[in-house]
Design a protein around this motif. Structure first.
Motif, PDB file in Angstrom:
ATOM      1  N   LEU A 121       0.823  -1.211   0.000  1.00 52.97           N
ATOM      2  CA  LEU A 121       0.000   0.000   0.000  1.00 52.97           C
ATOM      3  C   LEU A 121       0.857   1.262   0.000  1.00 52.97           C
ATOM      4  CD1 LEU A 121      -2.874  -0.971   2.470  1.00 52.97           C
ATOM      5  CD2 LEU A 121      -3.080  -0.551   0.015  1.00 52.97           C
ATOM      6  N   LEU A 122       1.949   1.244   0.769  1.00 59.16           N
ATOM      7  CA  LEU A 122       2.853   2.398   0.773  1.00 59.16           C
ATOM      8  C   LEU A 122       3.438   2.635  -0.616  1.00 59.16           C
ATOM      9  CD1 LEU A 122       4.773   1.890   4.141  1.00 59.16           C
ATOM     10  CD2 LEU A 122       3.322   3.832   3.561  1.00 59.16           C
ATOM     11  N   GLU A 123       3.821   1.546  -1.302  1.00 57.51           N
ATOM     12  CA  GLU A 123       4.408   1.693  -2.630  1.00 57.51           C
ATOM     13  C   GLU A 123       3.358   2.143  -3.649  1.00 57.51           C
ATOM     14  OE1 GLU A 123       7.314   1.570  -5.713  1.00 57.51           O
ATOM     15  OE2 GLU A 123       7.272   1.968  -3.558  1.00 57.51           O
ATOM     16  N   LEU A 124       2.150   1.626  -3.563  1.00 56.10           N
ATOM     17  CA  LEU A 124       1.101   2.066  -4.479  1.00 56.10           C
ATOM     18  C   LEU A 124       0.794   3.553  -4.293  1.00 56.10           C
ATOM     19  CD1 LEU A 124      -1.397  -0.957  -4.364  1.00 56.10           C
ATOM     20  CD2 LEU A 124       0.179  -0.342  -6.223  1.00 56.10           C
ATOM     21  N   ARG A 125       0.812   3.994  -3.042  1.00 53.41           N
ATOM     22  CA  ARG A 125       0.599   5.422  -2.808  1.00 53.41           C
ATOM     23  C   ARG A 125       1.703   6.252  -3.445  1.00 53.41           C
ATOM     24  NH1 ARG A 125       0.570   8.094   3.162  1.00 53.41           N
ATOM     25  NH2 ARG A 125       2.803   7.742   2.928  1.00 53.41           N
ATOM     26  N   ARG A 126       2.948   5.783  -3.310  1.00 48.90           N
ATOM     27  CA  ARG A 126       4.066   6.522  -3.903  1.00 48.90           C
ATOM     28  C   ARG A 126       3.943   6.567  -5.428  1.00 48.90           C
ATOM     29  NH1 ARG A 126       8.847   5.982  -6.336  1.00 48.90           N
ATOM     30  NH2 ARG A 126       8.565   3.723  -6.594  1.00 48.90           N
TER      31      ARG A 126
END
Length: 471
Positions: free
Chosen positions: A264-269
């Protein structure tokens, strides 16, 4: 092999360690310490992957669970905690020590494990594809609650007395929330268990604490024969973009604990920098959603295991358009998405859980993509997909694999061979012996050879059931 014990254990004048799991394989972590004052089991993990290994979960435990005084847990993943309810079912009533976050996450993981086993047994009985009549779960929710009632929380870097002259100290391992290396002192002897070691670049957690002075070290070797490739931030983005162009959907099997948070953190980035299109993201794992709450609460409290930026990252975690599939009906609707979307679902090695149903529906469609985000043990569906299987067996039927399979190793939170050697090299003095465990044979052998060649230490790959003196 170790023979089944009955009655009270014979107390040993000198500490003895027995390897009851995580040898020759990456799962089933179980290490037994016998000393003059007590009997301690470090980790009570479930075997996963190959059927020959999974059958060990059903074998009588090699020592009578009544005779165990303590269980110490390095972290909450199922291959380190998932056998605990069976031990409780079979008579273990001692103390289980772990960090607060491991206790919180274990409650989520073990309840989910019991639920899935009960559901799988019911499904097998209804469909008639089980060899057993009736099919039974390894344990049920009552066993889980019995096990959870035995847990006590330990603080990082503070010794926990287990018996006169016996103490355990938990130090941050940087693998997942609450993960720890565990140093056990039995009399004059100190043995260190690495558990699963993390990496330097985890976005939320600090790297593993340096090893303390130890006479014996038991170290993992999941990636003992390889180096992680350099991070490629475009790998996931390109896979998503290709899939959207085909009007397909992206399915990401992800471990509910830690991996879902990192994805989720990477998708947000990627969304914020415009690298992927604005499509719906579904988190289809009640366990992952519950674990996400534990991560948020722990980051808000802070502590020695977190990076400074962890609180802000977790407080703002989310991707525009993220939706939670909280019930079975919502999950079933995702099997045939009307528009391109991203589905994150457990389990991470596709051995069980809702992701298995999604795979059955999405693997036959060439428009779709399955993204593999972590280590896949031998014998798991995830490993089969990585190795190019053209069909996989799901719920008694074979399903064709036509979807694109993409391996994105950037999410791995296991140290590789170089990182493990570096961690060991920071020990303040050489141990007398290093036992290399928690790896497939080639990985364990390779790491043991490097430890001997580069550090000059005695490194041994033990066998299942082997007993060694600690003196």
């Amino acid at each position: 092999m170790v023979n089944q014990a009955v009655g009270q254990p014979r107390r040993h004048e000198r500490p003895v360690m027995t390897f009851l799991g995580a040898v020759g394989t990456v799962t089933g972590s179980r290490f037994l310490l016998d000393g003059p004052a007590c009997r301690v089991l470090v980790d009570a993990g479930l075997y996963q992957g190959l059927k020959s290994l999974r059958r060990r979960n059903w074998d009588p435990f090699p020592v009578d669970p009544h005779t165990l005084d303590h269980v110490l847990l390095t972290h909450a993943h199922l291959d380190h905690t998932g056998y605990l309810p069976r031990l409780a079912r079979d008579g273990f009533s001692g103390r289980v020590s772990c960090t607060r976050e491991t206790a919180d996450l274990s409650a989520i993981v073990l309840r989910d494990s019991a639920h899935l086993q009960e559901e799988d047994a019911r499904y097998a009985n209804d469909a008639g594809f089980s060899r057993h009549d009736p099919a039974l779960p390894l344990y049920d929710n009552k066993d889980v609650e019995r096990a959870l009632g035995l847990m006590t929380c330990a603080d990082f870097d503070r010794a926990v007395e287990l018996a006169p002259g016996v103490a355990a100290t938990f130090r941050p391992a940087g693998h997942i929330l609450g993960s720890a290396t565990i140093g056990v002192q039995m009399g004059e002897h100190r043995v260190l268990f690495s558990g699963d070691l993390g990496r330097a670049h985890h976005p939320l957690l600090r790297p593993p604490a340096d090893p303390p002075p130890s006479d014996t070290i038991v170290v993992e070797s999941t990636y003992g024969d390889r180096r992680h490739p350099p991070a490629d931030p475009q790998l996931l983005a390109d896979a998503i973009c290709r899939t959207v162009e085909r009007r397909g959907s992206v399915l990401i099997p992800a471990f509910a604990v830690d991996r879902t948070e990192l994805v989720l953190l990477e998708l947000r980035r990627l969304r914020e920098q415009g690298s992927i299109p604005d499509i719906p993201v579904f988190v289809d794992s009640p366990m992952a959603l519950a674990a996400l709450d534990v991560y948020r609460s722990a980051a808000a409290r802070g502590g020695s295991q977190f990076r400074r930026e962890a609180r802000d990252l977790m407080a703002g975690l989310g991707v525009r358009g993220v939706q939670a599939a909280r019930d079975v009906a919502a999950s079933e609707r995702l099997n045939r998405p009307r528009t391109p979307s991203i589905i994150i679902s457990a389990s991470g090695m596709a051995t069980g859980g809702r992701v298995v149903h999604h795979l059955a529906h999405q693997l036959p469609d060439r428009r779709n993509t399955v993204v593999i985000t972590g280590f896949q043990a031998d014998g798991t569906r995830g490993r089969q997909l990585l190795e190019g299987a053209r069909q996989v067996k799901i719920h008694g039927r074979y399903v064709p694999v036509r979807a694109e399979i993409v391996d994105v190793p950037d999410f791995s939170v296991h140290s590789d061979a170089d990182e493990t050697i570096q961690w060991l090299s920071r020990a303040p003095r050489p141990p007398s012996t290093v036992y290399v465990v928690h790896g497939e044979p080639a990985s364990a052998d390779a790491l043991a050879s490097r430890i001997s060649a580069e550090l000059g230490w005695l490194a041994v790959v033990p066998s299942y059931g082997e007993r060694v003196l600690l003196d």
